[in-house]
Structure formats: structure tokens, C-alpha cells
Design an enzyme around this catalytic site. Structure first.
Site, mmCIF file in Angstrom:
data_model
loop_
_atom_site.group_PDB
_atom_site.id
_atom_site.type_symbol
_atom_site.label_atom_id
_atom_site.label_comp_id
_atom_site.label_asym_id
_atom_site.label_seq_id
_atom_site.Cartn_x
_atom_site.Cartn_y
_atom_site.Cartn_z
ATOM 1 N N ASP A 37 -1.442 19.852 42.295
ATOM 2 C CA ASP A 37 -0.963 20.222 43.638
ATOM 3 C C ASP A 37 -2.099 20.694 44.548
ATOM 4 O O ASP A 37 -2.001 21.757 45.173
ATOM 5 C CB ASP A 37 0.107 21.321 43.542
ATOM 6 C CG ASP A 37 1.179 21.028 42.513
ATOM 7 O OD1 ASP A 37 1.476 19.843 42.304
ATOM 8 O OD2 ASP A 37 1.717 21.976 41.923
ATOM 9 N N GLU A 236 9.505 15.397 46.558
ATOM 10 C CA GLU A 236 8.889 16.717 46.602
ATOM 11 C C GLU A 236 7.476 16.602 47.180
ATOM 12 O O GLU A 236 7.013 15.521 47.545
ATOM 13 C CB GLU A 236 8.840 17.327 45.188
ATOM 14 C CG GLU A 236 8.051 16.507 44.180
ATOM 15 C CD GLU A 236 8.175 17.021 42.757
ATOM 16 O OE1 GLU A 236 9.200 17.654 42.418
ATOM 17 O OE2 GLU A 236 7.236 16.775 41.962
ATOM 18 N N HIS A 302 1.268 14.426 44.825
ATOM 19 C CA HIS A 302 1.106 15.731 45.460
ATOM 20 C C HIS A 302 -0.263 15.845 46.138
ATOM 21 O O HIS A 302 -1.154 16.576 45.704
ATOM 22 C CB HIS A 302 1.305 16.872 44.478
ATOM 23 C CG HIS A 302 1.721 18.124 45.180
ATOM 24 N ND1 HIS A 302 2.914 18.761 44.920
ATOM 25 C CD2 HIS A 302 1.120 18.848 46.160
ATOM 26 C CE1 HIS A 302 3.017 19.830 45.708
ATOM 27 N NE2 HIS A 302 1.937 19.886 46.479
#
Length: 363
Positions: A37, A236, A302
Site C-alpha cells: 500500500d 479498494e 494499491h
């Protein structure tokens, strides 16, 4: 003499292998230790990075985008035990908004392990049921010297929320994050948007919250094309990306499951004027950045976006896996240059390890 020269050359070669950047090229990953991330921005000649370490919010800075092994590190925030945000701190991001610095991050109270009395309400297993979004605020011209303090929990209506980001638009400031339809759904994970009064206060009511993307396409599901139910189907990790020449605005997000080889990047484009109107978003029907088995680059997702030191190139920083059988533990942080298509959409490369040319203007 020949043996001594060979020894010197061998040692030099080993040293070069241990440093992923030489004078003109670099190789992935850009950080030797594992990480996921990644969030990278450039400010006043420095690159700043955050990534998930589960325990706290730390900030790294480096003059070099493609090698973070010798980067400076600064602890911004370590929560006390026993709070709703004490464990599993995920996906921190650093933003400059209205002259202040804000960190937005995900956390939960008990290491992603809710009691059975809570989880029994979920249709599917839902360990992340207590994950929520939180903010830090820092004052100062530089994030490196700013004093950061805990500011607030961002209201997500007492529902699951992870991977939140700020979305800045001419009509205001918004919060885009991964959400469920209802409090105990468990799956699927969708993309929600709410309007913000300021970086730490939500202005939208629950009825005004909008879902702008759901994982309905085969590549957004795990296993690929799952038809029986929505378990493990995910949207996401949303990130705003704006074409600097055309002004087109995108949200690049992650789809499928983050511990899986099929994790990839997807694309929404804001084709209307209202970010809160789902009809004003257009979803690309195929992933825009995905695994490259030929180079053993799996689970790529991500991402965040920055530029070369001289501002002439656009770069994507993301995480991926070389061995997808090891799941989350196998993720490392990588970087590559990307360009733009004639229609103004981003053109991402195939993920890989290089060697690649270093960013323009990097010494």
C-alpha cells in the site's frame, strides 16, 4: 595480480547488486524489505513515502524515487493500546489541503479479530467488520517538521471502511473509500463516496452516501469470474489521478483480492460534473494494470502516483508479489514510469523488475 583484480571486480559487482540503483538504471523492488500500500508524493525536492506496517504511522523521505533503502524515517503517530484505532493501521496517505498536512489511514481495535457475538451477524466471514477511517493533522510548511496529532475518526456510519483517500474537485473535497452495502455484509467490497466539510468532518448523511463502483466484472472477483456469490469480490485502494495536460480526472483502484495473483488496477473516469452522481463515472471494462507472469510479477495493485524530479515524467508506485503462493507476506514496493494515451487515459506499462531507466532529473 589477476586473482586480486578478479576479486575486486567481483566485490564491486556484488555491491552493485545490493543497491538497486546505479547511475542510469534501477531494478524493482525499490525497498529491500517487504511492504504494501505505498503512498508517495514529491514536495520541495523530496519524495515522501508511507506504507502499511500495521503498528504505527511512519514517514520516509528520500531524494531518490527508485531506492528507499537508505531513506530517513520519522515516526508520526503510534496509538496507545486499547483504542478503536490501536491495531492494524493500514494504507496511510499524506495530503496537503488548505495549507495543512493531513494523514488519512485505516485501523481497528483488536487485530482484525471481532468477537463471535459480532461476526455472527455477517453473511460471510468478516474479520474487518470494525475497520474505520481516521485522520491526523500537521501544521507547518514541511511534513518532515510538522507536528502531527490525532484529529478525528471520519464518519462512515459505523460501517466497515478501509483504504480511504481524499478526492479534490472544483465542487469540493470528498472521501472515497472501500465500503459494504450494510454493516454486516462482509462482501462485496465496493467504492463509496461522501462529501467532506473539511478533511476531518463528513458532510453527507448516510442516505446521501453513494456507491460509485461494485466488483461485477470477472476480473474483480476471486476466484476469477466467481459466479456463485460475492465473497472475496473487492474494489479498494482508490487513488485520484489527473491528466496534467487534458485535466481529465480518474480514480485508479484495486480489484480482486490483495493476497492473490489476480490483484490488479482498475479505472473510473469522471465524465460528468458531480462526483456524488454514480452516473457521472465511467468504468473501464478491463483492468488497466495487471499481472505479468512472463516476469513473475503478480498481485500488482494499491498504487500511488508521482512525477520525476524534473516534472517531465509520470510514475506509478505500487506493490506486487514474485511468489503469489505466499500471499500478503510476499508483497514488495515497486516503481515504473507510465505515459498517456491519445484519448487522455493513462497508459500503464507491464509490471516487471527492470532494469529501467531512472526518473528524468534524478541524480
Amino acid at each position: 595480480m589477476f586473482k586480486l583484480l578478479l576479486l575486486v571486480l567481483t566485490c564491486a559487482a556484488l555491491a552493485a547488486c545490493q543497491n538497486n540503483t546505479n547511475s542510469s538504471t534501477f531494478t524493482n523492488p525499490i525497498l529491500d524489505i517487504g511492504g504494501a500500500d505505498p503512498w508517495v508524493i514529491r514536495h520541495d525536492g523530496w519524495y515522501y513515502m508511507m506504507y502499511t506496517n500495521n503498528e504505527n504511522i511512519s514517514l520516509l523521505r528520500s531524494k531518490i524515487l527508485t531506492n528507499w533503502n537508505t531513506a530517513e524515517s520519522r515516526l508520526l503517530f503510534a496509538p496507545s493500546p486499547g483504542l478503536n484505532y490501536s491495531t492494524d493501521l493500514w494504507a496511510p496517505e499524506l495530503h496537503s489541503i488548505n495549507g495543512s498536512w493531513y494523514v488519512i489511514f485505516t485501523a481497528d481495535p483488536r487485530n482484525d479479530s471481532p468477537p463471535p457475538e459480532v461476526e455472527m451477524w455477517c453473511e460471510y466471514n468478516c474479520p474487518a467488520v470494525h475497520h474505520r477511517m481516521y485522520t491526523l493533522e500537521g501544521q507547518g510548511s514541511s511534513p518532515w517538521t510538522a507536528n502531527f496529532t490525532f484529529k478525528s475518526q471520519l464518519d462512515t456510519y459505523d460501517q466497515f471502511a478501509i483504504d480511504g483517500t481524499y478526492f479534490q474537485h472544483s465542487t469540493g473535497l470528498y472521501h472515497i473509500y472501500s465500503c459494504w452495502y450494510r454493516q454486516y455484509d462482509g462482501w462485496p467490497a465496493n467504492l463509496c463516496i461522501t462529501k467532506l466539510e473539511n478533511p476531518f468532518t463528513v458532510a453527507s448523511s448516510f442516505s446521501e452516501r453513494q456507491i460509485i463502483s461494485t466488483p461485477t466484472l470477472p476480473w474483480e472477483k476471486t476466484p476469477y469470474g466467481r459466479a456463485s456469490n460475492d465473497r472475496l469480490s473487492s474494489n479498494e485502494g482508490p487513488q485520484q489521478l489527473t491528466n496534467p495536460k487534458t485535466g481529465q480526472t480518474f480514480v485508479i483502484f484495486s480489484a480482486a483480492r490483495s493476497d492473490n495473483r489476480n490483484y490488479c488496477l482498475a479505472q473510473l473516469e469522471l465524465v460528468g460534473s458531480d462526483p456524488m452522481n454514480p452516473a457521472d463515472w465511467r468504468k473501464h471494462q478491463n483492468p488497466v494494470f495487471f499481472q505479468n507472469p512472463a516476469e513473475m510479477a503478480y498481485g500488482v495493485g494499491h498504487a500511488s502516483f508521482t512525477t520525476s524530479p524534473d516534472g517531465t515524467e509520470d510514475w506509478i508506485v505500487y506493490h506486487g508479489m514474485k511468489d503469489p503462493l505466499n500471499g500478503w507476506a510476499a508483497r514488495t514496493i515497486r516503481a515504473q514510469q507510465f505515459t498517456w494515451n491519445e484519448d487522455g487515459t493513462p497508459r500503464f506499462p507491464k509490471p516487471g523488475y527492470g532494469p529501467y531507466s531512472i526518473p528524468s532529473g534524478q541524480n
